[in-house]
Design an enzyme around this catalytic site. Sequence first.
Site, PDB file in Angstrom:
ATOM      1  CG  HIS A  61      -0.581   0.205   2.932  1.00 16.63           C
ATOM      2  ND1 HIS A  61       0.326  -1.192   3.202  1.00 16.63           N
ATOM      3  CD2 HIS A  61      -0.433   1.192   3.433  1.00 16.63           C
ATOM      4  CE1 HIS A  61       1.004  -0.695   3.989  1.00 16.63           C
ATOM      5  NE2 HIS A  61       0.443   0.576   4.434  1.00 16.63           N
ATOM      6  CG  HIS A  63      -0.219   4.394   5.585  1.00 17.79           C
ATOM      7  ND1 HIS A  63      -0.453   3.541   5.437  1.00 17.79           N
ATOM      8  CD2 HIS A  63      -1.226   4.969   4.726  1.00 17.79           C
ATOM      9  CE1 HIS A  63      -2.221   3.661   5.867  1.00 17.79           C
ATOM     10  NE2 HIS A  63      -2.468   4.823   5.229  1.00 17.79           N
ATOM     11  CG  ASP A  65       5.538   3.426   7.597  1.00 19.54           C
ATOM     12  OD1 ASP A  65       3.825   3.814   6.731  1.00 19.54           O
ATOM     13  OD2 ASP A  65       4.561   2.295   8.153  1.00 19.54           O
ATOM     14  CG  HIS A  66       4.232   0.355   3.598  1.00 22.27           C
ATOM     15  ND1 HIS A  66       4.240  -1.112   3.816  1.00 22.27           N
ATOM     16  CD2 HIS A  66       3.742   0.999   5.005  1.00 22.27           C
ATOM     17  CE1 HIS A  66       4.053  -1.639   5.751  1.00 22.27           C
ATOM     18  NE2 HIS A  66       3.173  -0.209   5.880  1.00 22.27           N
TER      19      HIS A  66
END
Length: 151
Positions: A61, A63, A65-66
Amino acid sequence: MTLTVRFLGTSASRPTVERGVAALAIVREGETMLIDCGEGTQRQMMRYGVSFALGDIFFTHFHTDHFLGLLGLVRTLTLQARTEPLRVWGPKGVHAMMKRAEGLGTERLSFALDIVEVAPNMPIARDGYAILPFPVEHRAGAAVGYALIEE
């Protein structure tokens, strides 16, 4: 058949001294793949001996932080004179996210990005195995997990 899984980051959206943010390396028969690419992924790859000669990055996904580590990683691959395409997979929105990321900075990539939107339960066929995106519930909207399924 050899398979190695390296947890490069497991600390959700905030890194700690011991743990980086989301990133997982899978090496199957010498083929390196990343699942997500959080900030600091390159350092963790070096720390744990994960090859930069990877072929695929799979996003679960979008976000930050990914995927925030992707910017530095693709710039490093350009500095290493990479020429072969890098396949980037992700749920709906991957094209828009990659176009925004590609536009940051002034350097041009030395390789093509092959960007593919995945749909849950639509297998990605490989030689001797498949990668199967599956639906997950996450507040990110479009989100998937990935299963590596041997023939």
